[in-house]
Design an enzyme around this catalytic site. Structure first.
Site, PDB file in Angstrom:
ATOM      1  N   ARG A 152      45.134  45.264  32.784  1.00 15.10           N
ATOM      2  CA  ARG A 152      44.100  44.264  32.987  1.00 15.10           C
ATOM      3  C   ARG A 152      43.139  44.247  31.818  1.00 15.10           C
ATOM      4  NH1 ARG A 152      40.484  42.668  37.962  1.00 15.10           N
ATOM      5  NH2 ARG A 152      39.037  41.294  36.892  1.00 15.10           N
ATOM      6  N   ARG A 154      44.460  37.333  35.715  1.00 13.30           N
ATOM      7  CA  ARG A 154      44.547  38.776  35.639  1.00 13.30           C
ATOM      8  C   ARG A 154      45.896  39.300  36.096  1.00 13.30           C
ATOM      9  NH1 ARG A 154      40.352  38.725  39.447  1.00 13.30           N
ATOM     10  NH2 ARG A 154      39.300  37.564  37.854  1.00 13.30           N
ATOM     11  N   ASP A 163      44.148  42.567  40.264  1.00 16.08           N
ATOM     12  CA  ASP A 163      42.792  42.627  40.777  1.00 16.08           C
ATOM     13  C   ASP A 163      42.838  43.445  42.062  1.00 16.08           C
ATOM     14  OD1 ASP A 163      40.099  41.969  40.975  1.00 16.08           O
ATOM     15  OD2 ASP A 163      40.485  40.065  41.985  1.00 16.08           O
ATOM     16  N   ASP A 221      40.296  44.697  44.995  1.00 19.22           N
ATOM     17  CA  ASP A 221      38.935  44.560  45.523  1.00 19.22           C
ATOM     18  C   ASP A 221      38.789  45.355  46.813  1.00 19.22           C
ATOM     19  OD1 ASP A 221      38.077  42.735  43.594  1.00 19.22           O
ATOM     20  OD2 ASP A 221      38.714  41.005  44.782  1.00 19.22           O
TER      21      ASP A 221
HETATM   22  N1  ROI Z   1      42.931  32.379  43.869  1.00 23.95           N
HETATM   23  C1  ROI Z   1      43.898  32.929  44.626  1.00 23.95           C
HETATM   24  N2  ROI Z   1      44.731  32.121  45.278  1.00 23.95           N
HETATM   25  N3  ROI Z   1      44.042  34.289  44.730  1.00 23.95           N
HETATM   26  C2  ROI Z   1      43.204  35.133  44.067  1.00 23.95           C
HETATM   27  O1  ROI Z   1      43.352  36.371  44.187  1.00 23.95           O
HETATM   28  C3  ROI Z   1      42.174  34.594  43.278  1.00 23.95           C
HETATM   29  N4  ROI Z   1      41.295  35.378  42.581  1.00 23.95           N
HETATM   30  C4  ROI Z   1      40.333  34.875  41.841  1.00 23.95           C
HETATM   31  C5  ROI Z   1      40.075  33.400  41.725  1.00 23.95           C
HETATM   32  C6  ROI Z   1      40.103  32.984  40.256  1.00 23.95           C
HETATM   33  C7  ROI Z   1      38.710  33.123  42.336  1.00 23.95           C
HETATM   34  N5  ROI Z   1      41.082  32.617  42.444  1.00 23.95           N
HETATM   35  C8  ROI Z   1      42.061  33.184  43.205  1.00 23.95           C
HETATM   36  O2  ROI Z   1      39.499  35.698  41.193  1.00 23.95           O
END
Ligand code: ROI
Length: 165
Positions: free
Chosen positions: A85, A94, A97, A99
């Protein structure tokens, strides 16, 4: 030894074989010290919330952990970095991610970490996989009901693509 707390981790990727990125990350989550594996949702695909980005793969995993929240956050960021990343821009595409969505019954509002996750209510690709891992009538640490959040956030646009584990 601290009492284990159940944490839910949102996984997302939209670069370099996203589903494979999630599988690799799950391997790392299973091996995290201080954490016991609980389970993972199915694999979901959806368009990005931002225009012009490629589609995302998403899932939610559950662990029981004795780690403090910021120690777990550091460990998750190390996994993100291991998988290449590059934090070029906020909200940018990315490879991975990770979270922290929920951390036991805690409500945290710290510069590095807010739980329940700040955008949870607006993210069907987090809410629906999360619902696979909790019992009916689940109430978030801040008192909101998951059922109510699901009602307010339609499944629309999400594609469940089968099992990850
Ligand atoms: N959109 C989707 N469908 N899934 C994500 O994990 C995701 N993550 C983000 C943004 C760009 C807001 N859009 C996303 O960070």
């Amino acid at each position: 030894m601290n009492r284990p707390e159940r944490v839910f981790i949102g996984l997302g990727s939209n670069l370099t074989e996203p589903a494979e990125q999630l599988r690799q990350a799950l391997g790392s989550l299973r091996r995290l010290p201080g954490c016991a594996w609980v389970g993972v949702s199915g694999l979901y695909a959806s368009d990005s919330l931002l225009p012009g980005q490629s589609r995302y793969s998403n899932a939610v995993a559950a662990l029981d952990t004795t780690l403090p929240p910021l120690t777990l956050l550091d460990a998750l960021q190390a996994i993100e970095n291991d998988q290449g990343r590059v934090r070029a821009e906020r909200w940018g595409a990315r490879t991975l991610d990770l979270d922290i969505i929920l951390f036991g019954d805690r409500v945290l509002d710290e510069p590095r970490l807010r739980v329940p996750h700040y955008h949870l209510h607006a993210r069907p690709f987090v809410l629906y996989p999360l619902a696979e891992l909790v019992s009916e009538g689940f109430i978030l640490a801040d008192g909101r009901s998951l059922q109510a959040l699901l009602h307010a956030c339609p499944f629309e646009g999400l594609e469940r693509q089968g099992e990850l584990a």
